[in-house]
Structures are given as structure tokens and as C-alpha cells.
Motif scaffolding. Structure first.
Motif, PDB file in Angstrom:
ATOM      1  N   LEU A 121       0.822  -1.201   0.000  1.00 53.10           N
ATOM      2  CA  LEU A 121       0.000   0.000   0.000  1.00 53.10           C
ATOM      3  C   LEU A 121       0.867   1.266   0.000  1.00 53.10           C
ATOM      4  CD1 LEU A 121      -2.734  -1.032   2.608  1.00 53.10           C
ATOM      5  CD2 LEU A 121      -3.003  -0.855   0.120  1.00 53.10           C
ATOM      6  N   MET A 122       2.118   1.081   0.472  1.00 48.27           N
ATOM      7  CA  MET A 122       3.042   2.212   0.539  1.00 48.27           C
ATOM      8  C   MET A 122       3.997   2.221  -0.652  1.00 48.27           C
ATOM      9  SD  MET A 122       2.083   3.804   3.245  1.00 48.27           S
ATOM     10  CE  MET A 122       3.451   4.901   3.547  1.00 48.27           C
ATOM     11  N   PHE A 123       4.521   1.042  -1.023  1.00 47.51           N
ATOM     12  CA  PHE A 123       5.482   0.935  -2.128  1.00 47.51           C
ATOM     13  C   PHE A 123       4.921  -0.011  -3.172  1.00 47.51           C
ATOM     14  CE2 PHE A 123       8.084   1.114   1.886  1.00 47.51           C
ATOM     15  CZ  PHE A 123       8.284   2.485   1.849  1.00 47.51           C
ATOM     16  N   ALA A 124       4.972   0.389  -4.431  1.00 48.57           N
ATOM     17  CA  ALA A 124       4.474  -0.466  -5.512  1.00 48.57           C
ATOM     18  C   ALA A 124       5.305  -1.740  -5.598  1.00 48.57           C
ATOM     19  CB  ALA A 124       4.519   0.284  -6.829  1.00 48.57           C
ATOM     20  N   PRO A 125       4.701  -2.858  -5.987  1.00 45.55           N
ATOM     21  CA  PRO A 125       5.435  -4.139  -6.087  1.00 45.55           C
ATOM     22  C   PRO A 125       6.686  -3.996  -6.959  1.00 45.55           C
ATOM     23  CG  PRO A 125       3.086  -4.472  -6.400  1.00 45.55           C
ATOM     24  CD  PRO A 125       3.290  -2.995  -6.393  1.00 45.55           C
ATOM     25  N   GLY A 126       7.794  -4.474  -6.430  1.00 39.63           N
ATOM     26  CA  GLY A 126       9.033  -4.481  -7.185  1.00 39.63           C
ATOM     27  C   GLY A 126       9.826  -3.201  -7.090  1.00 39.63           C
ATOM     28  N   SER A 127       9.303  -2.204  -6.371  1.00 40.42           N
ATOM     29  CA  SER A 127      10.027  -0.937  -6.313  1.00 40.42           C
ATOM     30  C   SER A 127      11.157  -0.964  -5.299  1.00 40.42           C
ATOM     31  CB  SER A 127       9.070   0.200  -5.977  1.00 40.42           C
ATOM     32  OG  SER A 127       8.511  -0.013  -4.691  1.00 40.42           O
ATOM     33  N   LEU A 128      11.156  -1.967  -4.399  1.00 39.39           N
ATOM     34  CA  LEU A 128      12.262  -2.118  -3.453  1.00 39.39           C
ATOM     35  C   LEU A 128      13.216  -3.161  -4.007  1.00 39.39           C
ATOM     36  CD1 LEU A 128      10.262  -2.147  -0.104  1.00 39.39           C
ATOM     37  CD2 LEU A 128      11.612  -0.284  -1.049  1.00 39.39           C
ATOM     38  N   GLU A 129      14.265  -2.724  -4.624  1.00 42.46           N
ATOM     39  CA  GLU A 129      15.192  -3.639  -5.294  1.00 42.46           C
ATOM     40  C   GLU A 129      16.465  -3.769  -4.483  1.00 42.46           C
ATOM     41  OE1 GLU A 129      15.834  -2.157  -9.180  1.00 42.46           O
ATOM     42  OE2 GLU A 129      13.724  -2.219  -9.763  1.00 42.46           O
ATOM     43  N   ALA A 130      16.970  -4.984  -4.449  1.00 41.88           N
ATOM     44  CA  ALA A 130      18.225  -5.226  -3.744  1.00 41.88           C
ATOM     45  C   ALA A 130      19.387  -4.772  -4.602  1.00 41.88           C
ATOM     46  CB  ALA A 130      18.355  -6.713  -3.419  1.00 41.88           C
ATOM     47  N   GLY A 131      20.502  -4.611  -3.965  1.00 45.25           N
ATOM     48  CA  GLY A 131      21.681  -4.265  -4.732  1.00 45.25           C
ATOM     49  C   GLY A 131      22.582  -3.356  -3.934  1.00 45.25           C
ATOM     50  N   ALA A 132      23.632  -2.929  -4.559  1.00 47.49           N
ATOM     51  CA  ALA A 132      24.584  -2.055  -3.883  1.00 47.49           C
ATOM     52  C   ALA A 132      23.967  -0.682  -3.673  1.00 47.49           C
ATOM     53  CB  ALA A 132      25.851  -1.937  -4.711  1.00 47.49           C
ATOM     54  N   ALA A 133      24.650   0.091  -2.830  1.00 47.96           N
ATOM     55  CA  ALA A 133      24.185   1.457  -2.605  1.00 47.96           C
ATOM     56  C   ALA A 133      24.125   2.202  -3.923  1.00 47.96           C
ATOM     57  CB  ALA A 133      25.135   2.188  -1.642  1.00 47.96           C
ATOM     58  N   GLY A 134      23.067   2.853  -4.160  1.00 46.54           N
ATOM     59  CA  GLY A 134      22.868   3.537  -5.435  1.00 46.54           C
ATOM     60  C   GLY A 134      21.797   2.872  -6.250  1.00 46.54           C
ATOM     61  N   ALA A 135      21.394   1.642  -5.887  1.00 50.59           N
ATOM     62  CA  ALA A 135      20.288   0.993  -6.591  1.00 50.59           C
ATOM     63  C   ALA A 135      19.026   1.791  -6.346  1.00 50.59           C
ATOM     64  CB  ALA A 135      20.112  -0.438  -6.103  1.00 50.59           C
ATOM     65  N   SER A 136      18.109   1.767  -7.300  1.00 49.04           N
ATOM     66  CA  SER A 136      16.920   2.617  -7.209  1.00 49.04           C
ATOM     67  C   SER A 136      15.979   2.133  -6.125  1.00 49.04           C
ATOM     68  CB  SER A 136      16.185   2.641  -8.549  1.00 49.04           C
ATOM     69  OG  SER A 136      15.747   1.338  -8.877  1.00 49.04           O
ATOM     70  N   LEU A 137      15.459   3.084  -5.390  1.00 44.44           N
ATOM     71  CA  LEU A 137      14.439   2.830  -4.379  1.00 44.44           C
ATOM     72  C   LEU A 137      13.328   3.851  -4.580  1.00 44.44           C
ATOM     73  CD1 LEU A 137      16.511   2.223  -1.130  1.00 44.44           C
ATOM     74  CD2 LEU A 137      15.210   0.531  -2.389  1.00 44.44           C
ATOM     75  N   VAL A 139      10.987   3.818  -6.628  1.00 45.93           N
ATOM     76  CA  VAL A 139      10.733   4.096  -8.045  1.00 45.93           C
ATOM     77  C   VAL A 139       9.261   4.372  -8.268  1.00 45.93           C
ATOM     78  CG1 VAL A 139      10.759   3.107 -10.363  1.00 45.93           C
ATOM     79  CG2 VAL A 139      12.689   2.727  -8.816  1.00 45.93           C
ATOM     80  N   THR A 140       8.421   3.603  -7.606  1.00 47.01           N
ATOM     81  CA  THR A 140       6.976   3.780  -7.751  1.00 47.01           C
ATOM     82  C   THR A 140       6.332   3.792  -6.371  1.00 47.01           C
ATOM     83  OG1 THR A 140       7.058   2.511  -9.814  1.00 47.01           O
ATOM     84  CG2 THR A 140       4.884   2.909  -8.834  1.00 47.01           C
ATOM     85  N   TYR A 141       5.537   4.830  -6.102  1.00 50.82           N
ATOM     86  CA  TYR A 141       4.838   4.912  -4.832  1.00 50.82           C
ATOM     87  C   TYR A 141       3.564   4.094  -4.863  1.00 50.82           C
ATOM     88  CZ  TYR A 141       7.796   8.862  -3.530  1.00 50.82           C
ATOM     89  OH  TYR A 141       8.855   9.654  -3.218  1.00 50.82           O
ATOM     90  N   GLY A 142       3.197   3.598  -3.678  1.00 52.09           N
ATOM     91  CA  GLY A 142       1.924   2.915  -3.546  1.00 52.09           C
ATOM     92  C   GLY A 142       0.800   3.941  -3.400  1.00 52.09           C
ATOM     93  N   PRO A 143      -0.448   3.480  -3.447  1.00 46.12           N
ATOM     94  CA  PRO A 143      -1.595   4.403  -3.414  1.00 46.12           C
ATOM     95  C   PRO A 143      -1.688   5.234  -2.142  1.00 46.12           C
ATOM     96  CG  PRO A 143      -2.299   2.119  -3.190  1.00 46.12           C
ATOM     97  CD  PRO A 143      -0.866   2.064  -3.600  1.00 46.12           C
ATOM     98  N   LEU A 144      -1.388   4.627  -0.993  1.00 43.02           N
ATOM     99  CA  LEU A 144      -1.488   5.383   0.248  1.00 43.02           C
ATOM    100  C   LEU A 144      -0.435   6.487   0.331  1.00 43.02           C
ATOM    101  CD1 LEU A 144      -2.339   2.843   3.117  1.00 43.02           C
ATOM    102  CD2 LEU A 144      -3.778   4.583   2.080  1.00 43.02           C
ATOM    103  N   LEU A 145       0.778   6.173  -0.132  1.00 41.12           N
ATOM    104  CA  LEU A 145       1.854   7.163  -0.064  1.00 41.12           C
ATOM    105  C   LEU A 145       1.579   8.326  -1.025  1.00 41.12           C
ATOM    106  CD1 LEU A 145       4.365   7.707   1.492  1.00 41.12           C
ATOM    107  CD2 LEU A 145       5.700   6.479  -0.236  1.00 41.12           C
ATOM    108  N   ILE A 146       0.986   8.013  -2.173  1.00 42.08           N
ATOM    109  CA  ILE A 146       0.619   9.081  -3.110  1.00 42.08           C
ATOM    110  C   ILE A 146      -0.441   9.999  -2.484  1.00 42.08           C
ATOM    111  CG2 ILE A 146      -0.490   9.554  -5.322  1.00 42.08           C
ATOM    112  CD1 ILE A 146       0.772   6.991  -6.386  1.00 42.08           C
ATOM    113  N   ALA A 147      -1.460   9.371  -1.868  1.00 39.70           N
ATOM    114  CA  ALA A 147      -2.512  10.164  -1.220  1.00 39.70           C
ATOM    115  C   ALA A 147      -1.947  10.983  -0.061  1.00 39.70           C
ATOM    116  CB  ALA A 147      -3.630   9.245  -0.731  1.00 39.70           C
ATOM    117  N   GLN A 148      -0.978  10.359   0.649  1.00 41.04           N
ATOM    118  CA  GLN A 148      -0.400  11.077   1.791  1.00 41.04           C
ATOM    119  C   GLN A 148       0.384  12.306   1.337  1.00 41.04           C
ATOM    120  OE1 GLN A 148       2.810  11.725   3.016  1.00 41.04           O
ATOM    121  NE2 GLN A 148       1.955  12.623   4.911  1.00 41.04           N
TER     122      GLN A 148
END
Length: 597
Positions: A121-137, A139-148
Motif C-alpha cells: 500500500l506504501m510501495f508499488a510491487p518491485g520498487s524495493l530492489e536489492a543491490g549495492a548502494a545507489g540501486a533505485s528505491l 521508483v513507484t509509490y503505492g496508493p497510500l503514499l501518493i494520497a499522503q
């Protein structure tokens, strides 16, 4: 995978440390208006900064998820906390009741919990990606975070509007401080907007805490002392808006305060001077000194007070009590060694203990010096009056004794002989008694009137008429005014007026007591006083009657002058004598009605 130092790690950590320092300093300012909520808002930005430290400095996905959750927590708590601060700071704290606080803080609490567990509800599926520092986080907000975000922007806009209104009606230090706080919230708002819009020059949600890095340092500087505002280029920045900002400034009020002949000083809850006008600095003999930001006890040392430190000064110095009210006759010793006196009107700015005070300082030295001189003159007059009264009493007593002896001897002579000289001798003794009585009355009538009461002239005139042998005469009272005076002496004044009229006119004389614009008059329809004798009519011993002592009108004059009035002799409309008494400011008809009730 683990911790590593990224390019943004150090500045973000420094921003968080500054946030903690600001929160601690602001917390110490409690219960100053808004300080608690401002401290919590600084903690929210601190949480945001440390959350981003974790995001950019750790390579483990679970840890970075925790950092992202902390970031969101700081992000969603910031708008309502700023709103609560703005309400308190601008004097609208009563609108932030318990229910509103619970409702506005419940939403960020729930969203923070969802963010910490990585809810979709906060982060869109797949927007939390693993990886080294600098990997994208994020990327897409979930509906609640957009409304907030939309909701949070609305709260921030309300906060900014409140601060803008406060800025436009503030002056001096308050205006600068409000401009600084407004700049801070607008800057943080703009940083967050750029991040959400994908226009941020830095990755992730780091722009906002990095922006706070600058304002955090300036906040620490400003919180150390009000005088720090003098070193910040706030005036230059405020002038960037040019005439638009200036036209919105309460120029007339500021000009009036700056140029008024009364000292104006604002003291905050901690006893610090936060505003003062030029006359205030002149009164304090600190025209060339910077006093804003200093504690009042250091600017006005207690030892300058001649009669001891006033209670309101101690209250203002430590904020321990409410010194509101008018404080008169405060004498101080100036640096030049001169004593001056002031009246101080202290007004509390609000009802809570965090409120400051405004002090209006009036220099009343000349007034108090005149009062001192008058008191000294009154004491001297009282002493002289007592001596005169004692002298008159002694003379009266010493004269009455031999006159009584002479009366007794004349009675014996009258028994033994039938001399034609006894009756004239007795008449002479009676006249001597009248003169003694008049001299004693004259001495006592000339004493200054120190205690007065409201006296209704019409009623007093009627009362005097009843005590005088007026034979067939009549009295007309055409006055209904009240004066401040000595009732006993005014009664005696009217008695002498009436007795003088009856003795010098026809037994059917008509006496009128009437009203003047600036006093009153007493007139009769008798033969009057010839113009060439009017200047002498009030002199001691002057009389046109063979039986008169010549003290009647003189006694009237002494009573009039003892009240601070003046008396003039003229001619009445009927051709008789008219005496005009002027110089007294008469009361209104409403006052007369109040006395009658």
C-alpha cells in the motif's frame, strides 16, 4: 553486504546531528509558544535524515527497507507537526484541540508502521530492489503514499499561509524570526516537491534532509540568541520582494511605535528583550547599545531602583509571575547620577505561561517633582495655618477675658449710677466681640482646602438661607451643579453673602444664586456697590454700614481663594450687588444626578 561510506553519508549524518541539536535547544525553550511542536518537527526531519543515511550507506535490502521506513516516518510526520507549530506560533493554538491532534497524528502513525513492514500500500510491487548502494528505491509509490503526499502538501500550505500572515503583521525581531521560519518550511516543501517530481539533483529522498543541513546550522545560530538575527541577511532577502513586501508591512503602526514619546519594550517569557523603540533605549540610557536579545536584568540592573526592585521587574526578569498592571512613581538613579521617575504599564501577551509582556514606559519626572513641591508647600501651609489658628485663638481668648471683666464692671456701674455713658460702652464691647469673632473666622477661612467632597451648590445655598435672619427676604436658586469643595466653608460663604444682602438692602431683598459657564454668581436687588468702591469692597475693614465690621466680604474672599477660585464684584440686573465666582471646572449633569441618587 554491509555498511559503506557513500558520498551522501556524511552530509546526511551531519544533517541528522544538527536536527537533534536543534530539537534539544528548542525543547529547552518550553513552554514558549510552539516550541514543543517545533522540536518534534525537527525530530521528524532528523528521522528522515538518519533513514536516508541507512539507505545510502548499507547494501542489505532488509536494512535499506528499514531505512526507507524511517524516511517515510519522518516524511509523513513532518506536515502535521509543522501545522501544530504554526498554529501555536501564530496565536491560534486553541484550534489545535486534543481531537484534532489525535486525528492528524493517527494517519502518519499508521503509515509509518506500514512503511516499516514494506506494505505494497506504501510501495508499488518491485520498487524495493536489492543491490549495492545507489540501486533505485521508491521508483513507484503505492496508493497510500501518493494520497499522503497530496494531504501533506495541503497541511504545509496551511502552515505557510499562517506564517505569511504572521510575517505581514509582525515587526522587528518577530518579523525576522517569522521570515526565517517561513523560509525554512518553504525550502523543505520545495525540496520534497522536487524529489517527488523526479527533478531532484540527488538520489532517493535525500534532498530534503540535505536542504535542512543549511537551515539546521542557521537555526542553531538563531536559537543561541535573538541578536543572531542581526547577522543573518534577512533584511536583504526581505527586500527582494521590493515594494510588494513593504506595502504589506504595517508601516503606520511601526512608525507610530518608533516615533512615539513613550518607551516601548517587549520581553519574552525568559526575561529577554525582543523589541524596543528608540525612546525606550533613550529612557534606559542605552541609545548606542544593542539591547535586543539581552536579559532585562543585564540591561536594567536592579541596583538603579531608588526604593528597591519593583515586583513586576523581578517577574519580568525570570518569567515567574505576572507583573501586569500600572506601576507608578518608580524612581531610578541614572548613570549620570540624576534621579528620574517613571510610570510603567505592563501588559501580558496572552494567558499562558509562555507569553511575554509589553512594557510602556512614561517619564513622569517633572510631574512627580511638582507633586513633591506641592506636598512640601502644603505641609508648610498647614504648619502656618496651625500657627495662625493658634495665634487667633490666643488673641481671641486674651481679648474676651478683659471684655468680660469690663462687662461686669459696667453692670456694677449701671446698678449704682444712672450714667448715660454705660450704654455706649456696652455697645462698644459688643462690637469688639463681633470683631474678635470675625478675625478668628477670617484666620480659619484663609486656610487652604486640602480635603474636598462633592458639594451641591443649590442645596448648600438653601441650607445657608435657613440659618440667616433673612427677615422678609426671598431666595431664588437657579443652579444645579456640583463642585469639589469644603461644605462647611461654602456654607459659611453663602451665609455671609446673604447676611451682607439683608444688612445693606431692603428687608424684602431678593437674592439669586445663579449659574455661569465657568462658575456661579450671587446677586441681590438692593442698592448695590458704587463702581468706584467695587475694587475696595473685598478689602479688610471696608463697610458702608455703621454697624458693620468690614470683615464679611473679606471672609468670603478668603474662602473663595482657599478653593483656588476667583471673585469679582459687579452690578446685578436689578441694580444691586453681584458677586461672580469663577475658575472651577464644574461637573456634568450626570454627576449631579449621581449625587442626588
Amino acid at each position: 553486504m554491509g555498511w559503506q561510506i557513500a558520498p551522501l553519508s556524511v552530509p546526511l549524518a551531519l544533517s541528522g546531528a544538527l536536527g537533534l541539536a536543534v530539537a534539544a535547544l528548542v525543547w529547552r525553550e518550553r513552554p514558549k509558544a510552539g516550541s514543543t511542536w517545533l522540536s518534534f518537527a525537527a525530530l521528524a526531519v532528523t528521522l528522515w535524515a538518519f533513514g536516508q543515511v541507512i539507505v545510502v550507506s548499507h547494501t542489505d535490502q532488509a536494512v535499506r527497507l528499514l531505512g526507507s521506513g524511517l524516511t517515510v516516518a519522518g516524511m509523513v510526520f513532518t506536515p502535521p507537526l509543522w501545522l501544530f507549530f504554526s498554529l501555536q506560533y501564530t496565536g491560534r493554538g486553541d484550534r489545535a484541540g486534543p481531537l484534532l491532534i489525535v486525528l492528524l497524528l493517527l494517519e502518519p502513525t499508521v503509515l509509518s508502521a506500514l512503511a516499516l513492514v514494506g506494505s505494497e500500500l506504501m510501495f508499488a510491487p518491485g520498487s524495493l530492489e536489492a543491490g549495492a548502494a545507489g540501486a533505485s528505491l521508491f521508483v513507484t509509490y503505492g496508493p497510500l503514499l501518493i494520497a499522503q503526499h497530496a494531504w501533506g502538501y495541503g497541511l504545509l500550505f496551511v502552515s505557510e499561509a499562517l506564517l505569511v500572515a504572521m510575517f505581514l503583521r509582525s515587526r522587528n525581531v518577530f518579523r525576522k524570526r517569522t521570515f526565517f521560519l517561513l523560509s525554512l518550511i518553504v525550502a523543505l516543501h520545495a525540496c520534497q516537491f522536487l524529489s517527488v517530481a523526479g527533478l531532484s539533483p540527488t538520489p532517493y529522498q535525500t534532498l530534503t534532509p540535505l536542504g535542512f543541513l543549511l537551515f539546521g546550522a542557521l537555526s542553531l545560530l538563531a536559537l543561541v540568541s535573538y541578536r543572531s538575527y542581526e547577522f543573518l541577511p534577512l533584511e536583504r532577502l526581505m527586500r527582494l520582494a521590493g515594494r510588494h513586501s513593504k506595502s504589506l508591512t504595517p508601516i503606520a503602526r511601526e512608525r507610530a511605535i518608533e516615533e512615539m514619546a513613550t518607551g516601548f519594550m517587549v520581553i519574552d517569557h525568559a526575561g529577554r528583550i525582543v523589541d524596543i523603540n528608540p525612546m525606550g533605549k533613550r529612557i534606559l540610557a542605552r541609545e548606542d547599545d544593542r539591547v535586543v536579545g539581552k536579559r532585562i536584568a543585564s540591561v536594567i540592573p536592579p541596583e538603579i531602583f531608588v526604593d528597591g526592585t519593583p515586583g513586576f521587574f523581578e517577574a519580568a526578569g525570570d518569567g515567574s509571575a505576572d507583573g501586569s498592571g500600572r506601576h507608578t512613581g518608580i524612581w531610578v538613579e541614572t548613570p549620570a547620577g540624576e534621579q528620574r521617575c517613571f510610570d510603567v504599564l505592563v501588559t501580558r501577551l496572552g494567558d499562558d505561561e509562555a507569553s511575554g509582556t509589553v512594557a510602556l514606559i512614561h517619564d513622569v519626572t517633572e510631574r512627580e517633582r511638582r507633586k513633591r513641591r506641592l506636598r512640601e508647600q502644603n505641609r508648610e501651609l498647614k504648619r502656618q495655618n496651625e500657627q495662625l489658628d493658634n495665634f487667633a485663638s490666643i488673641v481671641s481668648h486674651d481679648l474676651r477675658n478683659p471684655m468680660t471683666v469690663a462687662d461686669g464692671r459696667l453692670d456694677l456701674i449701671e446698678r449704682d449710677t444712672d450714667s448715660e455713658h454705660v450704654a455706649p460702652a456696652k455697645n462698644a464691647l459688643d462690637r469688639m466681640r463681633e470683631i474678635v469673632d470675625d478675625v478668628l473666622t477670617l484666620a480659619r477661612s484663609g486656610q487652604s482646602v486640602s480635603e474636598t467632597d462633592p458639594v451641591e451648590l443649590g442645596d448648600t445655598a438653601r441650607e445657608a438661607w435657613e440659618t440667616v435672619a433673612t427677615k422678609e427676604g426671598s431666595l431664588t436658586v437657579a443652579i444645579d451643579r456640583v463642585v469639589e469643595g469644603d461644605h462647611g466653608r461654602l456654607l459659611q460663604m453663602f451665609e455671609n453673602f446673604f447676611r451682607n444682602a439683608v444688612e445693606h438692602a431692603d428687608p424684602r431683598v431678593t437674592v439669586t444664586v445663579g449659574e455661569l459657564d465657568d462658575g456661579f454668581y450671587v446677586a441681590d436687588d438692593g442698592p448695590g456697590i458704587p463702581p468706584e468702591q467695587r475694587d475696595r469692597a473685598l478689602e479688610e475693614g471696608f463697610t458702608t454700614s455703621e454697624d458693620g465690621t468690614g470683615f464679611g466680604l473679606t471672609i468670603i474672599q478668603t474662602i473663595v481663594e482657599a478653593h483656588g477660585w476667583e471673585i469679582t464684584v459687579t452690578e446685578s440686573e436689578a441694580g444691586g450687588a453681584r458677586f461672580e465666582i469663577t475658575g472651577e471646572a464644574f461637573r456634568t449633569e450626570q454627576d449631579v444626578a449621581a449625587v442626588a441618587d
